[in-house]
Design a protein around this motif. Structure first.
Motif, short mmCIF file in Angstrom:
data_model
loop_
_atom_site.label_atom_id
_atom_site.label_comp_id
_atom_site.label_asym_id
_atom_site.label_seq_id
_atom_site.Cartn_x
_atom_site.Cartn_y
_atom_site.Cartn_z
N THR A 239 0.83 -1.20 0.00
CA THR A 239 0.00 0.00 0.00
C THR A 239 0.87 1.25 0.00
O THR A 239 0.64 2.18 -0.79
CB THR A 239 -0.91 0.02 1.24
N THR A 240 1.88 1.27 0.86
CA THR A 240 2.77 2.43 0.96
C THR A 240 3.53 2.65 -0.34
O THR A 240 3.62 3.79 -0.84
CB THR A 240 3.76 2.24 2.12
N ARG A 241 4.09 1.57 -0.91
CA ARG A 241 4.88 1.71 -2.13
C ARG A 241 4.02 2.15 -3.31
O ARG A 241 4.42 3.03 -4.09
CB ARG A 241 5.56 0.37 -2.45
N ILE A 242 2.84 1.55 -3.46
CA ILE A 242 2.00 1.87 -4.61
C ILE A 242 1.42 3.28 -4.47
O ILE A 242 1.37 4.04 -5.45
CB ILE A 242 0.88 0.81 -4.77
N VAL A 255 12.33 8.25 -5.29
CA VAL A 255 12.32 7.85 -6.69
C VAL A 255 12.43 9.08 -7.59
O VAL A 255 13.17 9.09 -8.58
CB VAL A 255 11.04 7.06 -7.01
N GLN A 256 11.70 10.15 -7.24
CA GLN A 256 11.79 11.39 -8.01
C GLN A 256 13.20 11.98 -7.92
O GLN A 256 13.74 12.48 -8.92
CB GLN A 256 10.76 12.40 -7.50
N LEU A 341 15.69 -9.90 -14.70
CA LEU A 341 14.54 -9.28 -14.05
C LEU A 341 14.98 -8.38 -12.89
O LEU A 341 14.43 -7.29 -12.69
CB LEU A 341 13.58 -10.36 -13.56
N GLN A 342 15.98 -8.82 -12.14
CA GLN A 342 16.49 -7.99 -11.04
C GLN A 342 17.09 -6.70 -11.57
O GLN A 342 16.86 -5.62 -11.00
CB GLN A 342 17.52 -8.77 -10.23
N ALA A 343 17.84 -6.80 -12.67
CA ALA A 343 18.42 -5.59 -13.27
C ALA A 343 17.32 -4.67 -13.80
O ALA A 343 17.38 -3.45 -13.63
CB ALA A 343 19.37 -5.98 -14.41
N LEU A 344 16.30 -5.26 -14.43
CA LEU A 344 15.21 -4.47 -14.99
C LEU A 344 14.46 -3.71 -13.90
O LEU A 344 14.14 -2.52 -14.06
CB LEU A 344 14.25 -5.38 -15.75
N ILE A 345 14.18 -4.38 -12.78
CA ILE A 345 13.44 -3.73 -11.69
C ILE A 345 14.24 -2.57 -11.11
O ILE A 345 13.71 -1.47 -10.87
CB ILE A 345 13.09 -4.75 -10.59
N ASN A 346 15.54 -2.78 -10.89
CA ASN A 346 16.36 -1.71 -10.33
C ASN A 346 16.39 -0.50 -11.27
O ASN A 346 16.20 0.64 -10.83
CB ASN A 346 17.78 -2.21 -10.09
N MET A 347 16.60 -0.74 -12.56
CA MET A 347 16.66 0.38 -13.50
C MET A 347 15.30 1.05 -13.65
O MET A 347 15.21 2.27 -13.80
CB MET A 347 17.19 -0.11 -14.85
N ALA A 348 14.22 0.27 -13.59
CA ALA A 348 12.87 0.83 -13.69
C ALA A 348 12.57 1.76 -12.53
O ALA A 348 11.93 2.81 -12.70
CB ALA A 348 11.84 -0.29 -13.77
N VAL A 349 13.02 1.40 -11.34
CA VAL A 349 12.83 2.26 -10.16
C VAL A 349 13.61 3.56 -10.35
O VAL A 349 13.11 4.65 -10.07
CB VAL A 349 13.28 1.54 -8.88
N ASN A 350 14.83 3.46 -10.84
CA ASN A 350 15.67 4.65 -11.00
C ASN A 350 15.15 5.62 -12.06
O ASN A 350 15.39 6.82 -11.97
CB ASN A 350 17.11 4.25 -11.33
N VAL A 351 14.45 5.10 -13.07
CA VAL A 351 13.90 5.99 -14.11
C VAL A 351 12.43 6.30 -13.84
O VAL A 351 11.73 6.79 -14.71
CB VAL A 351 14.08 5.38 -15.52
N ALA A 354 8.61 2.47 -11.91
CA ALA A 354 8.21 1.41 -10.98
C ALA A 354 8.38 1.92 -9.56
O ALA A 354 9.25 2.77 -9.29
CB ALA A 354 9.04 0.15 -11.20
N PRO A 355 7.55 1.43 -8.63
CA PRO A 355 7.69 1.85 -7.22
C PRO A 355 9.03 1.39 -6.65
O PRO A 355 9.65 0.44 -7.14
CB PRO A 355 6.52 1.13 -6.53
N SER A 356 9.46 2.06 -5.59
CA SER A 356 10.70 1.69 -4.91
C SER A 356 10.63 0.25 -4.42
O SER A 356 9.64 -0.16 -3.82
CB SER A 356 10.95 2.64 -3.74
N LYS A 357 11.69 -0.54 -4.69
CA LYS A 357 11.68 -1.96 -4.34
C LYS A 357 12.82 -2.38 -3.41
O LYS A 357 12.80 -3.44 -2.84
CB LYS A 357 11.81 -2.81 -5.62
#
Length: 407
Positions: A239-242, A255-256, A341-351, A354-357
């Motif tokens: 809930t918090t992340r989304i 994230v911003q 997938l781990q690399a994709l999630i990290n880069m998606a958060v940085n750009v 995607a929510p912070s993971k």
């Protein structure tokens, strides 16, 4: 006569040494040298080198934030520690890559069982850090069992799913679903929502590769969507992340901030050590190291890193087109998917898509458990993609049972 023979042997010695690790060398090292995927090993080595440079760039920002005013806490504290972890991780990776497939499989099954048990005890024995219990302290250091479980879990699932070929009556789908479900529950109890997603996504991908009935895959996809919705309403972490991602609350500020840091350097960056926005990032050396790379080395460098990850994944998957062992196909493909997938999630958060993971960037982010676990995973991947150069296979035909798994 004896002297003449001795002279001839000495003269021949250089030629004997030149044949060391040649195709006729049947030693373990010789076989490894000719069977290993040298291109894949080179790509991973480049990634590790980039990671060391990136940690050096991010280390001053993290050292300033977490030093607590200690004079002993050098600005390159995390850089020096990363060198130590790399010095440990590379021999581990090479040692595992030299294992025959059968031995690598046994190691993975033992490792999966061991770290599964450790995962059970994390909520009880683990210290609380930032509201989460993900580590177990052994005195000399902390270990994050979920990181080590990832590669072993993939190989264990590959072995379980491949058993269908020998005995079609085995309920492999049900067993794999039960084990994945238990792991997911344990991870969410920590809480570790990001790792839960990775375990679930890799399991579904491996089911697809194993030939699971399409109706089951569609059902799992629907169940995953329903699960995320339920998590949003009943799981505080989700809930918090989304909410933060959708409405700009809480963690979304970070994230911003990461996105602003990543784009601050433009195409070519501000130069090594010249970044300033990185000092405002909470985890510059781990979760947000991709943003540090963008600020100091530019968006071109970020794109090159993303392409490097894509190249590693593509290299593995293309190489598997020439593989005829179902277990090796599932294990290598699963390890590659988990890595990507781990690399994709990290880069998606940085750009900021995607929510912070709290997910590290493989082989680039700082971390002891992360580096060792990734080294184990890559060692297993190199072991399962080793190829006998004398073994001829059709590059277009993959032997497969053709049977679909059913529940």
């Amino acid at each position: 006569m004896k002297n003449a023979l001795s002279g001839k042997l000495k003269a021949a010695a250089p030629f004997a040494d030149s044949n060391r690790y040649g195709r006729s060398d049947t030693s373990a090292v010789g076989r490894w040298f000719w069977e290993i995927d040298k291109v894949l090993l080179l790509l991973v080595s480049v990634l590790i080198g980039i990671g060391l440079i990136a940690v050096a760039a991010a280390s001053p920002a993290s050292a300033e934030r977490y030093s607590g005013g200690s004079v002993q806490f050098s600005g390159l504290h995390y850089f020096y520690r990363q060198i130590v972890w790399i010095a440990i991780g590379i021999p581990v990776m090479i040692g595992i890559s030299m294992m025959p497939r059968e031995r690598a499989r046994r190691l993975s099954l033992f490792g999966a069982a061991f770290f599964f048990v450790m995962l059970i005890f994390v909520p009880v024995l683990g210290p609380e850090v930032n509201g989460a219990r993900r580590w177990i302290n052994f005195g000399l250091g902390q270990v994050q069992p979920s990181e080590f479980l990832k590669p072993f879990f993939v190989v264990a699932m590959a072995w379980l799913l491949s058993l269908r070929e020998t005995d079609k009556s085995l309920p492999v789908f049900t067993l794999s679903a039960g084990l994945t479900g238990v792991v997911a529950v344990l991870l969410m109890a920590q809480p570790d929502f990001g790792s839960t997603i990775i375990f679930g996504a890799v399991w579904i991908a491996m089911l697809a590769l194993a030939g699971v009935n399409m109706r089951i895959l569609i059902g799992l996809g629907v169940a995953a969507i329903v699960g995320v919705i339920l998590a949003y309403f009943f799981y505080d972490v989700a809930t918090t992340r989304i909410d933060g991602f959708l409405y700009g609350e809480g963690d979304n500020f970070q994230v911003q901030n990461a996105m602003r840091t990543l784009t601050a350097g433009g195409l070519f960056g501000m130069g090594p050590g010249a970044g300033t926005r990185k000092f405002g990032l909470p985890e510059a050396h781990t979760d947000y190291i991709f943003s540090v790379i963008g600020e100091e080395f530019g968006l071109i460098a970020c794109l090159a890193i993303a392409l490097l990850y894509c190249t590693i994944i593509a290299r593995v998957l293309i190489k598997l087109l020439d593989e005829d062992n179902s277990f090796a196909i599932l294990a290598a493909a699963g390890l590659a998917i988990q890595f990507g997938l781990q690399a994709l999630i990290n880069m998606a958060v940085n750009v900021q898509i995607a929510p912070s993971k709290g997910m590290t960037l493989p082989f680039i982010s700082y971390g002891g458990s992360s580096m060792l676990a990734l080294s184990i995973g890559m060692g297993l991947l190199l072991a399962f993609t080793r190829r006998n150069p004398y073994l001829t296979r059709s590059p277009y035909v993959v032997k497969w049972s053709g049977e679909s798994l059913t529940a």
